[in-house]
Design a protein around this motif. Structure first.
Motif, PDB file in Angstrom:
ATOM      1  N   ASN A 108      20.599 -44.836 133.876  1.00  0.00           N
ATOM      2  CA  ASN A 108      19.462 -45.469 134.068  1.00  0.00           C
ATOM      3  C   ASN A 108      18.545 -45.341 132.816  1.00  0.00           C
ATOM      4  OD1 ASN A 108      20.495 -47.083 136.291  1.00  0.00           O
ATOM      5  ND2 ASN A 108      19.716 -45.386 137.531  1.00  0.00           N
ATOM      6  N   GLN A 109      18.972 -44.360 131.853  1.00  0.00           N
ATOM      7  CA  GLN A 109      18.134 -43.835 130.806  1.00  0.00           C
ATOM      8  C   GLN A 109      18.446 -44.723 129.535  1.00  0.00           C
ATOM      9  OE1 GLN A 109      15.565 -41.786 130.316  1.00  0.00           O
ATOM     10  NE2 GLN A 109      15.696 -41.230 132.700  1.00  0.00           N
ATOM     11  N   PRO A 110      17.509 -45.366 128.816  1.00  0.00           N
ATOM     12  CA  PRO A 110      17.831 -46.170 127.701  1.00  0.00           C
ATOM     13  C   PRO A 110      18.001 -45.450 126.575  1.00  0.00           C
ATOM     14  CG  PRO A 110      15.270 -45.696 128.077  1.00  0.00           C
ATOM     15  CD  PRO A 110      15.893 -45.060 129.163  1.00  0.00           C
ATOM     16  N   SER A 111      18.964 -45.953 125.585  1.00  0.00           N
ATOM     17  CA  SER A 111      19.004 -45.247 124.402  1.00  0.00           C
ATOM     18  C   SER A 111      19.018 -46.259 123.270  1.00  0.00           C
ATOM     19  CB  SER A 111      20.349 -44.760 124.499  1.00  0.00           C
ATOM     20  OG  SER A 111      21.522 -45.561 124.643  1.00  0.00           O
ATOM     21  N   MET A 112      19.184 -45.779 122.086  1.00  0.00           N
ATOM     22  CA  MET A 112      19.173 -46.467 121.026  1.00  0.00           C
ATOM     23  C   MET A 112      20.112 -45.720 119.821  1.00  0.00           C
ATOM     24  SD  MET A 112      15.962 -47.406 118.332  1.00  0.00           S
ATOM     25  CE  MET A 112      15.146 -48.438 119.504  1.00  0.00           C
TER      26      MET A 112
END
Length: 211
Positions: free
Chosen positions: A178-182
């Motif tokens: 559930n951690q965002p990334s780019m």
């Protein structure tokens, strides 16, 4: 403008720091700006010393530091660095002479003098998520933003200074549910857009938040 763009080395057990890798991928010329890249340690006081030494060796018009903020979805230009340094002396440095710039005579906070709102809008116009941040935390990222403000106020009055946080990259969140990334490419695109407008005047728009 001659712009120094610095980024932190990996920390917290991570093998990479996406901020550093993104900065390494920046072009050496962005618009009319000449870019010099610098790696700095994720260590209180030492990070400031590395940047200060570089500023003493060359004439720069602006200094932008880029750091990782795991959990954020967007690129976040920071508005302010607060003074928590007078109470933040690591145990392994307590026996060493302390730089006077970390003492309490500094201001309570320093606001970035970069056009942070214009930078946010430029990042968005490039198709990259962005948000103006009013807190750089209390770790080394906030420390270096505060110290850049101190250096601008006391030694390098002509420089613009600022800080941008970037998210994790996908490979860092494979074991972080559930951690965002780019993607790196997206970060580089957004940072390039922000750097391109560093010499402009800021926009007079409200970018406040309700949470």
């Amino acid at each position: 403008m001659n712009i120094l763009v610095a980024a932190f080395d990996p920390f917290g057990g991570e093998k990479i720091n996406p901020a550093l890798e993104a900065v390494k991928s920046l072009e050496d010329t962005i618009g009319n700006h000449q870019i010099t890249k610098l790696e700095i340690p994720t260590v209180f006081h030492k990070s400031k010393q590395v940047i200060e030494q570089e500023l003493e060796q060359r004439d720069y018009d602006a200094v932008l530091v880029v750091g990782q903020a795991g959990g954020r979805f967007e690129l976040t230009p920071e508005r302010i660095g607060i003074n928590v340094d007078d109470a933040r002396i690591p145990d392994n440095e307590k026996h060493q002479p302390i730089d006077q710039s970390i003492q309490a005579e500094g201001e309570a906070a320093y606001f970035s003098n970069m056009p942070v709102k214009r930078m946010v809008e430029a990042i968005k116009e490039a198709g990259v998520p962005a948000r103006l941040s009013n807190t750089a935390g209390t770790f080394v990222c906030n420390h270096i933003l505060y110290q850049l403000g101190y250096l601008q106020a006391t030694r390098f009055s002509n420089i613009r200074f600022g800080f941008i946080h970037v998210p994790y990259v996908p490979e860092q969140v494979t074991n972080k549910p559930n951690q965002p990334s780019m993607a790196y490419e997206t970060m580089v695109k957004g940072l390039t857009a922000a750097i391109r407008v560093i010499d402009q005047q800021d926009e007079k728009v409200a970018l406040g938040e309700t949470h």
